[in-house]
Design a protein around this motif. Structure first.
Motif, mmCIF file in Angstrom:
data_model
loop_
_atom_site.group_PDB
_atom_site.id
_atom_site.type_symbol
_atom_site.label_atom_id
_atom_site.label_comp_id
_atom_site.label_asym_id
_atom_site.label_seq_id
_atom_site.Cartn_x
_atom_site.Cartn_y
_atom_site.Cartn_z
ATOM 1 N N PHE A 41 2.419 1.683 -3.545
ATOM 2 C CA PHE A 41 1.480 2.196 -4.547
ATOM 3 C C PHE A 41 1.047 3.627 -4.233
ATOM 4 O O PHE A 41 0.761 4.410 -5.144
ATOM 5 N N PHE A 42 0.993 4.013 -2.972
ATOM 6 C CA PHE A 42 0.672 5.385 -2.596
ATOM 7 C C PHE A 42 1.742 6.334 -3.126
ATOM 8 O O PHE A 42 1.445 7.384 -3.701
ATOM 9 N N VAL A 43 3.007 5.954 -2.952
ATOM 10 C CA VAL A 43 4.120 6.789 -3.424
ATOM 11 C C VAL A 43 4.122 6.856 -4.944
ATOM 12 O O VAL A 43 4.255 7.946 -5.530
ATOM 13 N N ALA A 74 0.836 -1.203 0.000
ATOM 14 C CA ALA A 74 0.000 0.000 0.000
ATOM 15 C C ALA A 74 0.871 1.253 0.000
ATOM 16 O O ALA A 74 0.587 2.213 -0.736
ATOM 17 N N ALA A 75 1.933 1.265 0.793
ATOM 18 C CA ALA A 75 2.842 2.426 0.826
ATOM 19 C C ALA A 75 3.513 2.610 -0.529
ATOM 20 O O ALA A 75 3.622 3.738 -1.030
ATOM 21 N N ASP A 80 1.625 6.383 -7.015
ATOM 22 C CA ASP A 80 0.451 7.139 -7.447
ATOM 23 C C ASP A 80 0.687 8.636 -7.264
ATOM 24 O O ASP A 80 0.327 9.440 -8.137
ATOM 25 N N GLY A 81 1.302 9.011 -6.152
ATOM 26 C CA GLY A 81 1.594 10.430 -5.926
ATOM 27 C C GLY A 81 2.562 10.974 -6.951
ATOM 28 O O GLY A 81 2.370 12.081 -7.488
#
Length: 108
Positions: A89-91, A86-87, A93-94
């Protein structure tokens, strides 16, 4: 005289099953090494429901269940991997979101 080696590649004959063609592999009689005629195929015997339940219980006794500790460790490992993914993909995506917004605002 020596025997000539034969190929043991399976032959495939199409079998109609409902609306879908299913290929059923069959070994050719050449590679069998015995007589050319094959034995008749007998259908499997039907099992009574009581016999089926008995066999299911016998198979269930053979199962090796994990201990509570192994289950806990595996659960924690899965949760850690979910947080890491999750971390990540969050990075990503950002970064991609910032890049696309920067590229679309260049001409303004």
């Amino acid at each position: 005289m020596a025997k000539k080696p034969t190929s043991k590649t399976p032959t495939v004959s199409p079998v109609k099953s409902g609306a879908v063609d299913v290929a059923k592999p069959q070994m050719s009689a050449q590679g069998a090494g015995s007589s050319a005629s094959s034995a008749p195929v007998t259908p499997k015997k039907k099992t009574s429901p009581a016999k089926f339940i008995q066999e299911v219980r016998q198979e269930a006794r053979k199962i090796t269940w994990t201990s509570r500790k192994e289950t806990w460790i595996t659960t924690v490992m899965v949760l850690i991997m979910v947080v890491v993914a999750a971390a990540f993909f969050f990075v990503v995506d950002g970064i991609l979101g910032f890049s696309v917004s920067w590229l679309t605002n260049i001409g303004r």
